[in-house]
Design an enzyme around this catalytic site. Structure first.
Site, mmCIF file in Angstrom:
data_model
loop_
_atom_site.group_PDB
_atom_site.id
_atom_site.type_symbol
_atom_site.label_atom_id
_atom_site.label_comp_id
_atom_site.label_asym_id
_atom_site.label_seq_id
_atom_site.Cartn_x
_atom_site.Cartn_y
_atom_site.Cartn_z
ATOM 1 N N SER A 25 9.816 4.192 -1.713
ATOM 2 C CA SER A 25 9.467 2.789 -2.385
ATOM 3 C C SER A 25 10.713 1.934 -2.962
ATOM 4 O O SER A 25 11.605 2.561 -3.354
ATOM 5 C CB SER A 25 8.391 3.464 -3.359
ATOM 6 N N ASN A 26 10.259 0.626 -2.803
ATOM 7 C CA ASN A 26 10.936 -0.161 -3.674
ATOM 8 C C ASN A 26 11.040 -0.024 -4.950
ATOM 9 O O ASN A 26 11.876 -0.298 -5.854
ATOM 10 C CB ASN A 26 10.507 -1.573 -3.560
ATOM 11 N N ASP A 46 4.777 4.795 1.808
ATOM 12 C CA ASP A 46 4.881 3.560 0.989
ATOM 13 C C ASP A 46 3.971 3.790 -0.450
ATOM 14 O O ASP A 46 3.108 4.622 -0.431
ATOM 15 C CB ASP A 46 4.554 2.427 1.560
ATOM 16 N N TYR A 91 3.446 1.129 -3.412
ATOM 17 C CA TYR A 91 2.442 0.277 -4.092
ATOM 18 C C TYR A 91 1.607 -0.483 -2.959
ATOM 19 O O TYR A 91 2.049 -0.993 -1.876
ATOM 20 C CB TYR A 91 3.306 -0.923 -4.676
HETATM 21 C C1 LAC Z 1 6.933 -0.115 -2.015
HETATM 22 C C2 LAC Z 1 6.477 -1.591 -1.763
HETATM 23 C C3 LAC Z 1 6.899 -2.355 -0.732
HETATM 24 O O1 LAC Z 1 6.257 0.677 -2.683
HETATM 25 O O2 LAC Z 1 4.986 -1.719 -1.863
HETATM 26 O O3 LAC Z 1 7.911 0.094 -1.562
#
Ligand code: LAC
Length: 217
Positions: free
Chosen positions: A115-116, A10, A12
């Site tokens: 990641s998002n 992941d 963030y």
């Molecule tokens: C991401 C968020 C969930 O990076 O932190 O996908």
């Protein structure tokens, strides 16, 4: 645990420290932590709501919408230049101090971000944190136009790495993201830096660490 043939991280809060986003908030409020907490909560909420509504917009747009809501909710005044400055904090993030050593320790097997974040946001953060040379893949939900924890998002990892989910270790500091990855069959490590309780979503991480340098190899 089964042998690990690759790692999917992941972004963030896991690799990238979003503390600089809090710092940027100091210019408009005496309580930047409150702004940052609400902003992050609304950012995630909007990803889940947009996914359920079938109305994807990329993470940059969602993040800005969450910021505008949070400023109004907290009764804070911010002009367009200040909003732009807060948003830009997302493009110049640092990684947590242990990240370079942690990735070095795992080198030799493919390492990926999933990641998002939009592709542009992720490229900027990878560049500003100096992690580019250590990562083989930077995967964004933008490829499937929905957000975590949709199974189609987590499927991007095995597809890109050419390794089945149960031979990959998914690593996240977000407990709900841990649950999402575990639900689709990854081995999962929860990086629980703050001693948070696990989510009650019916699935648990295979391993819990407090720093990324303690991940299983
Ligand atoms: C991401 C968020 C969930 O990076 O932190 O996908």
């Amino acid at each position: 645990m089964a042998p690990i043939r690759g790692y999917v991280f992941d972004a963030y809060g896991t690799l990238f420290d979003v503390h600089s986003v809090i710092e940027a908030g100091r210019a408009i409020t005496g309580d930047p932590a409150a702004l940052s907490t609400l902003w992050r909560q609304k950012q995630l909420e909007y990803t889940w709501l947009r996914s359920l509504m079938g109305r994807y917009e990329d993470f940059w747009a969602v993040t800005e919408a969450a910021l505008r809501f949070s400023l109004r909710r907290l009764g804070l005044r911010a002009g367009e230049a200040e909003i732009a400055r807060l948003m830009e904090a997302y493009l110049s993030l640092a990684c947590f101090p242990e990240v370079p050593a942690a990735l070095e320790r795992l080198a030799g097997r493919p390492l990926a971000i999933l990641s998002n974040g939009s592709p542009r946001m992720l490229q900027a953060a990878v560049a500003s944190s100096g992690l580019g040379a250590r990562l083989q893949h930077v995967l964004s939900v933008d490829a499937v136009k929905t957000y975590k924890p949709a199974p189609s998002v987590y499927a991007l990892g095995p597809r890109a790495l050419g390794v089945p989910a149960d031979a990959l270790l998914f690593v996240s500091s977000n407990a709900w993201d841990v649950a999402g990855a575990k639900a689709v069959g990854y081995q999962v490590a929860w990086c629980n830096r703050t001693g948070a309780p696990a989510e009650e979503l019916g699935v648990r991480a295979d391993v819990e660490v407090s720093r990324l340098t303690d991940l299983p190899v």
